[in-house]
Design an enzyme around this catalytic site. Structure first.
Site, PDB file in Angstrom:
ATOM      1  CB  ALA A  41      -0.987  -0.057   1.154  1.00 44.90           C
ATOM      2  CE1 TYR A  79       2.193   0.335  -6.400  1.00 48.60           C
ATOM      3  CE2 TYR A  79       1.486   1.846  -4.700  1.00 48.60           C
ATOM      4  CZ  TYR A  79       2.404   1.470  -5.649  1.00 48.60           C
ATOM      5  OH  TYR A  79       3.534   2.221  -5.829  1.00 48.60           O
ATOM      6  CB  THR A  80      -2.520  -4.953  -0.627  1.00 46.45           C
ATOM      7  OG1 THR A  80      -1.890  -4.127   0.366  1.00 46.45           O
ATOM      8  CG2 THR A  80      -1.491  -5.900  -1.212  1.00 46.45           C
ATOM      9  CD  GLU A  81      -3.122   1.025  -1.757  1.00 47.14           C
ATOM     10  OE1 GLU A  81      -2.564   2.096  -2.045  1.00 47.14           O
ATOM     11  OE2 GLU A  81      -2.506  -0.041  -1.669  1.00 47.14           O
ATOM     12  CB  VAL A  82      -7.220  -2.106  -4.994  1.00 44.68           C
ATOM     13  CG1 VAL A  82      -6.479  -0.884  -5.522  1.00 44.68           C
ATOM     14  CG2 VAL A  82      -6.403  -3.356  -5.205  1.00 44.68           C
TER      15      VAL A  82
END
Length: 178
Positions: free
Chosen positions: A109, A131-134
């Site tokens: 993230a 970008y694991t916040e998705v």
């Protein structure tokens, strides 16, 4: 500084994210301290900065307690939080000296954003990038506005940022793949 420690041997400045119990999660205090540390490096004789993490992670992104508080904030407060993050990312991206991300573990993230915006990213083979916040409904929107191409500074040309091609997919990559 509580969330960082800095060393300046010779012409090399090392900044270490220092919240290993929280996987170096980004907090408001850490954002402020990072900007102050970068200011100090610019005023020093250091020619290069290295940014790394203490413990097993580079940075797991935003502090989960801060994220939980977002739901209770007013739109104005949320906008101020976004501006604070954007200012930090802009500061890293436009830093006047070469800045190296020495990724020692997970860079997820906002932590992946920090590594992406440094001039160079070096990682141990077991490092994870993403970008694991998705996956929880957030877009990596603040980082995605930074150009992927060279010429961010007129006096030099830099290669495209690592990870620029997977900013919005939520996938993770290993350090060995970078």
């Amino acid at each position: 500084m509580k969330h960082f420690f800095s060393t300046y041997p010779e012409k090399l400045a090392t900044l270490t994210l220092n919240r290993p119990d929280k996987r170096n999660a980004i907090s408001a205090a850490m954002i402020s301290e990072l900007q102050s540390a970068l200011d100090a490096i610019e005023k020093s004789h250091a020619r290069v900065g290295i940014l790394t993490g203490s413990g097993k992670a580079f940075s797991a992104g935003m502090d989960l307690e801060m994220l939980a508080a977002l739901a209770k904030q007013s739109p104005t407060e949320n906008q101020e939080d976004s501006r604070r993050m954007a200012k930090m990312f802009r500061r890293i991206w436009s830093f006047s000296k070469p800045l190296i991300a020495a990724v020692n573990g997970a860079a997820l993230a906002g932590g992946c954003g920090i590594a992406t915006l440094c001039d160079f990213t070096l990682a141990v083979p077991e490092a994870k990038f993403g970008y694991t916040e998705v996956k929880i409904g957030f877009l990596p929107a603040i980082v995605s506005v930074f150009p992927d191409t060279a010429n961010r500074r007129e006096e030099d040309a830099r290669p495209p940022a690592h990870g620029a091609n997977h900013r919005s997919g939520g996938s993770q990559r290993d350090g060995a793949d970078q």
